[in-house]
Structure formats: C-alpha cells, structure tokens
Design an enzyme around this catalytic site. Structure first.
Site, PDB file in Angstrom:
ATOM      1  N   CYS A 413       1.071  -1.011   0.137  1.00 15.59           N
ATOM      2  CA  CYS A 413       0.224   0.166   0.425  1.00 15.59           C
ATOM      3  C   CYS A 413       0.746   0.916   0.703  1.00 15.59           C
ATOM      4  O   CYS A 413       1.578   2.050   1.023  1.00 15.59           O
ATOM      5  CB  CYS A 413      -0.789   0.094   1.099  1.00 15.59           C
ATOM      6  SG  CYS A 413      -1.507   1.702   1.731  1.00 15.59           S
ATOM      7  N   CYS A 416       0.027   4.017   2.112  1.00 19.93           N
ATOM      8  CA  CYS A 416       0.285   3.867   3.989  1.00 19.93           C
ATOM      9  C   CYS A 416       1.988   3.625   3.790  1.00 19.93           C
ATOM     10  O   CYS A 416       2.624   3.999   5.155  1.00 19.93           O
ATOM     11  CB  CYS A 416       0.093   2.021   4.108  1.00 19.93           C
ATOM     12  SG  CYS A 416      -1.470   1.342   3.791  1.00 19.93           S
TER      13      CYS A 416
END
Length: 496
Positions: A413, A416
């Site tokens: 991700c 993230c």
C-alpha cells in the site's frame, strides 16, 4: 470537479457532431503524475451532474454509467489510459448508457450517498438513481466491457442476481452469476457467504474453466503454499488453454513477488540464500524470467547482500511506475559505507526532484529517506509505535488508561508508506498521540493481522482504527491523511 460552461457547451456540440466526446476527465491541473496528459486521451461522452444524468436516463431509456473519479487514485488515471481512451468501447458505452463523471472527492455527499470509499469505482444506476450494478477496481478491455455489460441484464446484474438469490434461487447458473457480480462489486462479506455454496457444486475439472478463473485467482492468491496455487501449477496446460498463458503467468508471478516483497520489508531475508527455494519454485512453475517476480527477487537478493549499487541499478527495471515507487520508498538501508550512502542519496534526490516536478506527494517520501541517510544521527519525533502484538498493546492501553490507535497497513500500500514517512513522524502528531494513545502498526496480510482484518472488516488501506481499552471501536479513518487532517480526525473521535 465542476466544468466551465464553455467546456460543457463544447462537449455537448462535439457529442452531436461525432457521437464520442474527447473531453478531459477533470478540470484544471491534476495532482497526479501524468494525470493531465492521460485525461486528454479520454473519449467518453460524459455529463457532469447527477441531475443531468437522471434527466437523460428518463428521456433515452438508458441506464446511467457513473464514473466515481478520485484524482489521487492511480487506478482512475490508469483506466483513462487503458479503457476510456478506446474509441470503440466509448461508442459502445454511448449507445447503451448515459455516462456520468463526478469527482466524488470534491463532492463527498455523492460518495456517501452511494457508499464509495475505494477506487477505481463505477456504478450503473437506473432512471431513479438506484444502484443496478457496481464495479470496484479497474481492468483492461475486453474484461471491463464484459463487467459493464453484466448490468444490462437482470440475469447478471448485481441487483437482479441479488433479488433472485433472496427469492430462493440456488441454481448453479444463478450462483455463478451472483458470485461474479459480488466479486466485481467488492462486496466481500456476501461473497464469502455465497462462494462456498457455488464452490461446493464444482469439481476439479471445473476449476480451469474461464468463468471460474476469478475464483481460482482468489484462492490461489492466498499464497504459493495454498492448495489452489499448487493445483494451478500442476495443471498449467489446462489453465493456459482456457484463460491464456499470460493470465496464468501474471497470477503466479504476483503471488511470488508479493511474498518476496513482504519477507524483505519485514526483515526476514537476511542473506541471498534465503531466496533459493523461492527461485527454484519460480523456475519449476515455468515462469519466464521477464516477469516482475524475478525483478523483485533480484532486488531482495541485492538488498540482503548489501549490494546497493546493484540494487539501484535494478529499481528502474520495475516498469510499473506505482510498483517501483512503492518498492523504493519501502526500503530500509543498513550497513552503508560512504560510497554507497552517497550513491543512494543521489538516487533518491533524483527521484524526489522527478516527483516534485509532476506535483506528486511521493516527492516528500523520497526527500525524507534522503534526509535521513544524509543526517543519520538526527533525532526522531512523531508517534512511538509499540511492538509485541495486538493483545499486548491493548493490555498496555488499559494499564495506562489510554485509547489504542491501530495503523492497519499492507506492504503493497503506497499511501500506507506515505503515512509512515510523512504523517506519523510529525512532532505535533507525536505529541498528541503519545499522550492519548498506545499506538501499534499491524500488517493486515500477515500473522495476527489476517484475523484482525476479518474481525474489524478492514477492506481498504490505509485504515486507522481507534479502540477503547476493552477493544471496542471508537472510530476509524480511511485513506492518507496529512498531519493536520489526522489530528482533526482523531480529535473528533476522542471528543465523542
């Protein structure tokens, strides 16, 4: 975002003269790298308000195809390039649908009304604005056109198959259509209920059939040690014939690449020899050495050997821009000599400049990595994350009379990583969080994270959850947040 009256008028005139309107997918400069140039490729004949779409739907008796756009989301721009630039597809869309484009980040009430929180995201609506079909995630042609076409028949649409299922139809044909619609719609909780009912009707001879490929991918995607993954490898010839060797290679390569990347970022690959079994397995699966799994393998091998010159030379071989960026900003450099440190800093400064040139926020992630390498002794500020697992963190929160902040992330991700690089180290964020929370980061695809993701219903990343000391959820935040945005959100949760 709103279009100017002039642009709307020009679009309308073009739609009458050519049948397909080459209008831009958003007004003004995109914050996404190459977003403006990709928008110029779009040939969809869009309207830009729900009111216009509903009116045209009633007049033409066509359903509404709704492109719920988000400028920050790479898949939305990828679809502009891969799908919405295809003239034949756009003409087919114009024949069968009223096509609606709304930037739902700028128009959050629309996103809330239709439950849109992940991208790419597409809906098919009836003339009353009710959902007939939902497609979450992008795909190439002709697969995407097949997904959209499913909306045109109640035998395959999400609404039609849902009604048939709720009325008691459990035929194999209906279950196959229903699980397909649920899968395309990203409705994982219902999918997990219906899938076993359909899968129980299948025999191993059914697995290689094209219509079951998305199910095979889901089971095989759980890992190289899963039964379905091994079944695909053992029956490559049958799958190659039904879905094509490229599709099979992509699936197997993605699984191996994900596993190598996860092990590398978790620090579990400490020497090149740790990768030997994986390399042999990739060779045994008859995967061509041009696939991405071998590039990730070479990166992990160079990283484990601390061969940073080779590592830097391998990064550009990742042709997917987003994947390359994610890998580069995930690296943790250690045991750098001065020559290597200078080379890594120079590389990351060049990447920083490139991303800042195209107004991408990834530029700051590269900057922070380069800054940390240039000033390795600089003090660290920000959120102090605890280790030891969820239960230990919860117990600590209870003992300290604090709330528990959980950063739910995955290794793949990008946003993230941006939180970790840009937001969590912020001093103001750290001061507030370290006073009010015990904080922990949990990989939702490994270890205890797999079960916790199911328990908390986490299906989008990043997701940040605030729990009380008894484990009850107080609130959650989805998506990348700047330091100021994160502080505003958690203040609202804490003060509830």
């Amino acid at each position: 975002m709103k279009k100017t009256i002039l642009c709307a008028l020009a679009a309308l005139m073009l739609s009458f003269s050519a049948g397909v309107c080459p209008v831009k997918a958003q007004q003004g400069p995109s914050t996404y790298a190459d977003g403006d140039s990709l928008a110029q490729l779009v040939k969809m004949n869009y309207v830009y308000t729900l009111e216009d779409a509903l009116r045209l739907s009633r007049e033409t008796k066509k359903p509404i195809f709704f492109n719920a756009f988000a400028d920050f989301a790479r898949p939305c721009h990828g679809m502009n390039k891969m799908v919405f630039s295809n003239e034949a597809f756009c003409k087919w869309m114009d024949k069968n649908f009223v096509c609606l484009f709304i930037d739902v980040v700028a128009n959050r009430y629309v996103a809330e009304r239709y439950g849109i929180s992940t991208w790419a995201h597409y809906l098919v609506l009836d003339e009353r604005g009710e959902v007939v079909h939902r497609i979450v995630g992008g795909s190439e042609l002709p697969a995407f056109q097949e997904k959209v076409a499913a909306a045109l028949s109640p035998k395959t649409s999400l609404r039609g198959t849902t009604e048939a299922y709720n009325n008691g139809d459990r035929s194999k044909r209906l279950l196959q259509a229903y699980v397909t619609a649920l899968n395309d719609a990203g409705q994982d909780s219902l999918f997990q209920i219906v899938l076993p009912q359909y899968f129980a009707m299948l025999t191993p001879a059914d697995y290689p059939k094209k219509e079951n490929w998305f199910i095979v991918k889901r089971f095989a995607g759980k890992g190289s040690q899963s039964d379905m993954f091994k079944f695909v490898v053992a029956n490559r010839a049958k799958f190659d014939k039904s879905v094509g060797a490229d599709a099979v290679n992509t699936l197997l390569s993605q699984v191996y690449a994900s596993e190598i990347f996860s092990e590398m970022t978790a620090g579990r690959i400490t020497s090149p020899g740790d990768l030997t079994d994986t390399y042999i397995a990739m060779q045994s699966a008859a995967l061509p050495d041009t696939l991405v799994c071998y590039t990730i393998y070479d990166i992990a091998k160079a990283n484990a050997a601390h061969d940073y010159q080779k590592l830097l030379a391998t990064f550009p071989l990742l042709q997917d821009i987003q994947l390359r960026t994610m890998v580069e900003i995930s690296m943790k450099f250690s045991d750098l000599n001065e020559t290597d440190r200078a080379a890594v800093v120079a590389y990351y400064r060049e990447r920083e400049a490139r991303y800042k040139e195209v107004r991408s926020s990834y530029g700051r992630a590269y900057q922070e990595i380069a800054d940390a390498l240039e000033h390795p002794q600089a003090g660290q500020e920000g959120i102090m994350f605890t280790t030891g697992g969820y239960e230990a963190a919860l117990a600590r929160a209870k003992a300290e009379s604090k709330l528990l902040f959980v950063d739910c992330y995955t290794t793949w991700c990008g946003p993230c990583k941006m939180l970790t690089r840009q937001t969590f180290p912020d001093k103001a964020v750290g001061d507030f969080f370290n006073t009010h929370f015990v904080s922990i980061q949990i990989d939702m695809e490994n270890g205890e994270g797999v079960e916790l993701a199911k328990r908390w219903g986490v299906d989008a990343y990043p997701t940040m959850i605030v729990l009380d000391a008894d484990g009850n959820e107080r609130g959650r935040i989805v998506g990348f947040q700047s330091p100021a945005q994160l502080l505003e959100q958690v203040h609202n949760i804490v003060e509830q």
